[in-house]
Write a protein that holds these residues in place. Structure first.
Motif, short mmCIF file in Angstrom:
data_model
loop_
_atom_site.label_atom_id
_atom_site.label_comp_id
_atom_site.label_asym_id
_atom_site.label_seq_id
_atom_site.Cartn_x
_atom_site.Cartn_y
_atom_site.Cartn_z
N ASN A 173 0.80 -1.22 0.00
CA ASN A 173 0.00 0.00 0.00
C ASN A 173 0.84 1.28 0.00
O ASN A 173 0.35 2.32 -0.39
CB ASN A 173 -0.95 0.02 1.20
N SER A 174 2.09 1.19 0.45
CA SER A 174 2.89 2.41 0.63
C SER A 174 4.05 2.57 -0.35
O SER A 174 4.49 3.68 -0.60
CB SER A 174 3.43 2.47 2.06
N LYS A 189 3.67 -0.88 -5.86
CA LYS A 189 2.37 -0.60 -6.48
C LYS A 189 2.47 -0.67 -8.00
O LYS A 189 1.64 -1.28 -8.66
CB LYS A 189 1.87 0.79 -6.07
N PHE A 238 -5.93 -1.72 -7.19
CA PHE A 238 -5.97 -0.61 -6.23
C PHE A 238 -7.20 0.24 -6.51
O PHE A 238 -7.45 0.65 -7.64
CB PHE A 238 -4.70 0.25 -6.33
N ASN A 276 -6.32 4.21 -4.17
CA ASN A 276 -4.93 4.03 -3.73
C ASN A 276 -4.77 2.97 -2.64
O ASN A 276 -3.78 2.96 -1.91
CB ASN A 276 -4.35 5.37 -3.25
N THR A 277 -5.75 2.07 -2.51
CA THR A 277 -5.73 1.02 -1.49
C THR A 277 -5.79 -0.35 -2.16
O THR A 277 -6.64 -0.58 -3.02
CB THR A 277 -6.91 1.18 -0.51
#
Length: 193
Positions: free
Chosen positions: A40-41, A46, A58, A61-62
């Motif tokens: 996630n970060s 990603k 996603f 953004n999750t």
């Protein structure tokens, strides 16, 4: 010292882990949680995950964990791709964690797929949590609101319990909470002598 904690899905690793967390002289690293946090970060992760599995992975953004699980647990090739993307980043993060916590009596490294990912080679000692198969299935169906078939599919991707037991220093039988807690304290005392 790095102490690996593993066990099959639904065996009670989280309960055992929570007992260990009470000890102030150790540090705890939960591989699955850290992998989720990194997915996630980390912009790099990603990007790699979107390239491999699509933008649907996603939303806002999750990471969409259920979507990812449905993809990879039905397709061994996709699971391998996921592991090749995520595991090196988690290993790097864990190395940094070990360096920061070297002053502790030991680091408890919880990883459900410790043997499957060959991360057992980094451990000085391995604890495996065990529980009867039907208890494990029932716990996961209840916890995840899923089906027996889905649980069995997930179990299929983990080493058989016998194989884990043979490679472990300690086997923690999850039959009752008082016995489980007593066993955790006994092992902790041995590890900190």
């Amino acid at each position: 010292m790095i102490v690996g904690l593993t066990g099959g899905i639904g065996s009670g690793k989280t309960t055992v882990l929570n007992f260990f967390k009470a000890f102030q002289n150790i540090s705890v690293y939960i591989a699955d949680e850290e992998a989720k946090n990194l997915m996630n970060s980390s912009p790099l992760l990603k990007s790699q995950l979107i390239n491999a599995f699509g933008k649907e992975l996603f939303v806002d953004n999750t990471l969409q964990r259920a979507y990812l699980s449905n993809l990879v647990f039905k397709d061994p090739k996709k699971l391998q791709i996921l592991n090749e993307i995520v595991h090196p980043q988690v290993a790097k993060h864990f190395s940094e964690f070990v360096a920061l916590n070297a002053h502790k009596a030991y680091i408890l490294y919880e990883n459900a797929i410790l043997f499957e990912t060959q991360n057992n080679q980094f451990c000085d000692c391995i604890l495996t949590v065990s529980a009867p198969l039907e208890d494990r299935i029932s716990r996961i169906i209840h916890r995840d609101q899923t089906t027996r078939r889905a649980v069995l599919d997930r179990m299929q991707h983990q080493f058989p319990e016998e194989k884990k037991r043979l490679q472990s220093n300690y086997l923690i039988q999850n039959t009752s909470l008082p016995a489980l807690k007593e066993e955790v304290y006994r092992i902790h005392n041995i590890l900190t002598l």
